[in-house]
Design an enzyme around this catalytic site. Structure first.
Site, PDB file in Angstrom:
ATOM      1  N   GLU A 102      62.520 111.654 -44.858  1.00 50.49           N
ATOM      2  CA  GLU A 102      62.537 110.620 -43.818  1.00 50.49           C
ATOM      3  C   GLU A 102      61.178 109.941 -43.735  1.00 50.49           C
ATOM      4  O   GLU A 102      60.154 110.531 -44.063  1.00 50.49           O
ATOM      5  CB  GLU A 102      62.830 111.267 -42.454  1.00 50.49           C
ATOM      6  CG  GLU A 102      64.294 111.223 -42.050  1.00 50.49           C
ATOM      7  CD  GLU A 102      64.674 109.849 -41.479  1.00 50.49           C
ATOM      8  OE1 GLU A 102      63.997 108.849 -41.770  1.00 50.49           O
ATOM      9  OE2 GLU A 102      65.664 109.803 -40.735  1.00 50.49           O
ATOM     10  N   ASP A 106      61.021 110.154 -34.506  1.00 52.89           N
ATOM     11  CA  ASP A 106      60.499 109.746 -33.195  1.00 52.89           C
ATOM     12  C   ASP A 106      61.148 110.645 -32.134  1.00 52.89           C
ATOM     13  O   ASP A 106      60.689 111.763 -31.892  1.00 52.89           O
ATOM     14  CB  ASP A 106      60.821 108.262 -33.008  1.00 52.89           C
ATOM     15  CG  ASP A 106      60.253 107.665 -31.734  1.00 52.89           C
ATOM     16  OD1 ASP A 106      59.490 108.346 -31.047  1.00 52.89           O
ATOM     17  OD2 ASP A 106      60.576 106.497 -31.423  1.00 52.89           O
ATOM     18  N   LYS A 134      56.319 111.657 -34.447  1.00 53.85           N
ATOM     19  CA  LYS A 134      55.766 111.353 -33.119  1.00 53.85           C
ATOM     20  C   LYS A 134      56.225 112.469 -32.203  1.00 53.85           C
ATOM     21  O   LYS A 134      57.335 112.425 -31.683  1.00 53.85           O
ATOM     22  CB  LYS A 134      56.327 110.032 -32.596  1.00 53.85           C
ATOM     23  CG  LYS A 134      55.905 108.797 -33.347  1.00 53.85           C
ATOM     24  CD  LYS A 134      56.446 107.573 -32.592  1.00 53.85           C
ATOM     25  CE  LYS A 134      56.440 106.355 -33.472  1.00 53.85           C
ATOM     26  NZ  LYS A 134      57.076 105.197 -32.816  1.00 53.85           N
ATOM     27  N   VAL A 156      54.431 101.868 -35.542  1.00 56.75           N
ATOM     28  CA  VAL A 156      53.717 101.682 -36.807  1.00 56.75           C
ATOM     29  C   VAL A 156      54.588 100.956 -37.832  1.00 56.75           C
ATOM     30  O   VAL A 156      55.805 101.099 -37.835  1.00 56.75           O
ATOM     31  CB  VAL A 156      53.227 103.029 -37.384  1.00 56.75           C
ATOM     32  CG1 VAL A 156      52.133 103.618 -36.521  1.00 56.75           C
ATOM     33  CG2 VAL A 156      54.360 104.031 -37.545  1.00 56.75           C
ATOM     34  N   ARG A 168      57.063  96.010 -44.643  1.00 55.61           N
ATOM     35  CA  ARG A 168      57.331  97.219 -45.436  1.00 55.61           C
ATOM     36  C   ARG A 168      56.393  97.334 -46.640  1.00 55.61           C
ATOM     37  O   ARG A 168      56.135  98.417 -47.137  1.00 55.61           O
ATOM     38  CB  ARG A 168      58.771  97.204 -45.969  1.00 55.61           C
ATOM     39  CG  ARG A 168      59.837  97.311 -44.888  1.00 55.61           C
ATOM     40  CD  ARG A 168      61.181  97.587 -45.555  1.00 55.61           C
ATOM     41  NE  ARG A 168      62.319  97.371 -44.699  1.00 55.61           N
ATOM     42  CZ  ARG A 168      62.807  98.271 -43.838  1.00 55.61           C
ATOM     43  NH1 ARG A 168      62.236  99.451 -43.714  1.00 55.61           N
ATOM     44  NH2 ARG A 168      63.866  97.993 -43.105  1.00 55.61           N
TER      45      ARG A 168
HETATM   46  P1  IMP Z   1      64.571 108.510 -33.574  1.00 57.53           P
HETATM   47  O1  IMP Z   1      66.066 108.637 -33.648  1.00 57.53           O
HETATM   48  O2  IMP Z   1      64.077 108.177 -32.212  1.00 57.53           O
HETATM   49  O3  IMP Z   1      63.836 109.690 -34.166  1.00 57.53           O
HETATM   50  O4  IMP Z   1      64.204 107.204 -34.401  1.00 57.53           O
HETATM   51  C1  IMP Z   1      63.972 107.243 -35.744  1.00 57.53           C
HETATM   52  C2  IMP Z   1      64.097 105.850 -36.326  1.00 57.53           C
HETATM   53  O5  IMP Z   1      63.521 104.851 -35.466  1.00 57.53           O
HETATM   54  C3  IMP Z   1      63.309 105.767 -37.610  1.00 57.53           C
HETATM   55  O6  IMP Z   1      64.084 106.157 -38.711  1.00 57.53           O
HETATM   56  C4  IMP Z   1      62.884 104.332 -37.639  1.00 57.53           C
HETATM   57  O7  IMP Z   1      63.908 103.547 -38.206  1.00 57.53           O
HETATM   58  C5  IMP Z   1      62.736 103.933 -36.203  1.00 57.53           C
HETATM   59  N1  IMP Z   1      61.337 104.058 -35.741  1.00 57.53           N
HETATM   60  C6  IMP Z   1      60.870 104.903 -34.792  1.00 57.53           C
HETATM   61  N2  IMP Z   1      59.559 104.719 -34.591  1.00 57.53           N
HETATM   62  C7  IMP Z   1      59.178 103.742 -35.449  1.00 57.53           C
HETATM   63  C8  IMP Z   1      57.920 103.118 -35.721  1.00 57.53           C
HETATM   64  O8  IMP Z   1      56.861 103.424 -35.138  1.00 57.53           O
HETATM   65  N3  IMP Z   1      57.929 102.149 -36.667  1.00 57.53           N
HETATM   66  C9  IMP Z   1      59.047 101.784 -37.345  1.00 57.53           C
HETATM   67  N4  IMP Z   1      60.249 102.344 -37.127  1.00 57.53           N
HETATM   68  C10 IMP Z   1      60.317 103.314 -36.177  1.00 57.53           C
HETATM   69 MG    MG Z   2      64.379 106.319 -40.819  1.00 57.15          MG
END
Ligand code: IMP
Ligand code: MG
Length: 180
Positions: A102, A106, A134, A156, A168
């Site tokens: 991955e 987040d 994070k 980021v 990207r």
């Molecule tokens: P989660 O389900 O909250 O863990 O989100 C994960 C997804 O959110 C990642 O695969 C990214 O597509 C997007 N994402 C979360 N934080 C960032 C960031 O800081 N930059 C770019 N994409 C992010």
């Molecule tokens: Mg992703």
């Protein structure tokens, strides 16, 4: 005066530079190569943000016998927990050693969805390698075996990560949270 490259995010700043990223990815690749030396793993990349990291990571596992496959996921904003598989694997992972790769974890909701989906296919083992974590925003505990960098609650871009499909192709990781 140094000319700003045209794709650099205005108002952003470099959080992790290219040299440090490359060094860390080489370490991760070497560790993975050692841990999976006799396992012929399948590395699964979650499109699209992971492509730059996965390409470098693969090169860093120099000599490891492995396969690569991809999934594409759409999630409706980080933390929404609403996730759909847009593109599925082409390989059966039953009885195989799987390393899910991955770009960023987040809240962890996206990763939890993917892991549950893959576990149902009965792999021999299932581990996770993420470039970025994070931790402050994590909502669910997840078994992440390899982490490149732990960062704060910052948005980021670069090194594969996007904001509205932009940035990207930057070799460094940039913070742009004032803009997001
Ligand atoms: P989660 O389900 O909250 O863990 O989100 C994960 C997804 O959110 C990642 O695969 C990214 O597509 C997007 N994402 C979360 N934080 C960032 C960031 O800081 N930059 C770019 N994409 C992010
Ligand atoms: Mg992703």
């Amino acid at each position: 005066m140094t000319a700003r490259r045209p794709t650099e995010p205005p108002g952003g700043y470099v959080l992790i530079g290219e040299a440090l990223i490359q060094q860390r990815v080489r370490e991760l690749g070497a560790q993975i190569a050692a841990d999976y030396a006799d396992k012929q793993p399948i590395l699964i990349g979650v499109l699209r943000g992971v492509v730059v990291f996965l390409a470098d990571l693969l090169k860093a596992t120099n000599g490891l016998r492995c396969e690569v496959d991809f999934m594409a996921i759409s999630s409706y904003g980080s933390g929404s927990g609403v996730v759909r598989i847009e593109k599925d694997l082409e390989t059966s992972i039953e009885g195989r050693h799987v390393l899910l790769v991955e770009d960023i974890v987040d809240t962890g909701l996206t990763l939890r969805f993917i892991l549950r989906n893959l576990e149902a296919r009965r792999p021999a083992s299932l581990a996770v390698c993420t470039l970025l974590e994070k931790q402050a925003r994590r909502l669910v505990a997840l078994p992440i075996r390899y982490t490149g960098f732990t960062i704060g609650d910052r948005f980021v871009v670069g090194y594969g990560l996007d904001e509205g499909q932009r940035y990207r192709n930057l070799p460094d990781l940039w913070v742009i949270d004032e803009l997001a």
